[in-house]
Structure formats: C-alpha cells, structure tokens
Design a protein around this motif. Structure first.
Motif, mmCIF file in Angstrom:
data_model
loop_
_atom_site.group_PDB
_atom_site.id
_atom_site.type_symbol
_atom_site.label_atom_id
_atom_site.label_comp_id
_atom_site.label_asym_id
_atom_site.label_seq_id
_atom_site.Cartn_x
_atom_site.Cartn_y
_atom_site.Cartn_z
ATOM 1 N N GLU A 133 -21.008 -3.380 24.054
ATOM 2 C CA GLU A 133 -21.277 -2.486 24.226
ATOM 3 C C GLU A 133 -21.119 -1.422 25.334
ATOM 4 O O GLU A 133 -20.525 -0.351 24.459
ATOM 5 N N LEU A 134 -20.447 -1.956 26.403
ATOM 6 C CA LEU A 134 -19.253 -1.088 27.060
ATOM 7 C C LEU A 134 -17.562 -0.919 26.010
ATOM 8 O O LEU A 134 -17.765 0.198 26.532
ATOM 9 N N ARG A 135 -17.169 -1.634 25.399
ATOM 10 C CA ARG A 135 -16.579 -1.603 23.996
ATOM 11 C C ARG A 135 -16.688 -0.558 23.186
ATOM 12 O O ARG A 135 -16.173 0.067 23.142
ATOM 13 N N GLN A 136 -17.990 -0.794 22.681
ATOM 14 C CA GLN A 136 -18.277 0.474 22.254
ATOM 15 C C GLN A 136 -18.165 1.668 22.306
ATOM 16 O O GLN A 136 -18.201 2.550 22.029
ATOM 17 N N MET A 137 -18.739 2.106 23.851
ATOM 18 C CA MET A 137 -18.817 3.139 24.621
ATOM 19 C C MET A 137 -17.810 3.464 24.343
ATOM 20 O O MET A 137 -17.109 4.836 24.049
#
Length: 75
Positions: A64-68
């Motif tokens: 999720e953090l990478r996608q953000m």
C-alpha cells in the motif's frame, strides 16, 4: 501525510525520524529515493525532491505504501 515546501534547498532541516529495526527499504520512483521504515505497527516513507520534503505514515502494508508513493508521480 505531510508535504513541506521550503523557499530554498538550504532551508530544509536535517530531520530525524523515529523507527524500529523491523523494516528499512530504499524505494526509488521517478529518480527519487524514498526511505521506508517501520515504527511499531506503522510504516513511514520520507523523501526530498528539490525544495520539497514529503512524509507519509500510517497503518499500511508495504505494498500500500509503495502504491501511494507511485501515485504521487502519476499524470
């Protein structure tokens, strides 16, 4: 989410971010290195780009953090 725009690159302070020993990753997107760290049950990402300092923290998965991070640079 925190984004700070400084007047000049020299104005960016040397910030210290709290982390634990569980997660540390350098994740480069669009030529900018983002530092992903863990702190208890939260993940944080921090980076600078010119005179901009960015910081994201939350109860997120690594994916999720990478996608953000990637979404910041989408047009």
């Amino acid at each position: 989410i925190r984004i700070v725009v400084y007047t000049d690159i020299q104005d960016i302070p040397f910030n210290t971010y709290q982390k634990d020993t569980t997660v540390y990753e350098e994740y480069t997107v669009n030529g900018i290195t983002h530092y992903i760290v863990g702190n208890n049950d939260n993940l944080s990402a921090m980076w600078t780009n010119g005179n901009i300092e960015g910081y994201v923290q939350g109860n997120l998965t690594m994916e999720e953090l990478r996608q953000m991070i990637e979404s910041i640079y989408e047009e």
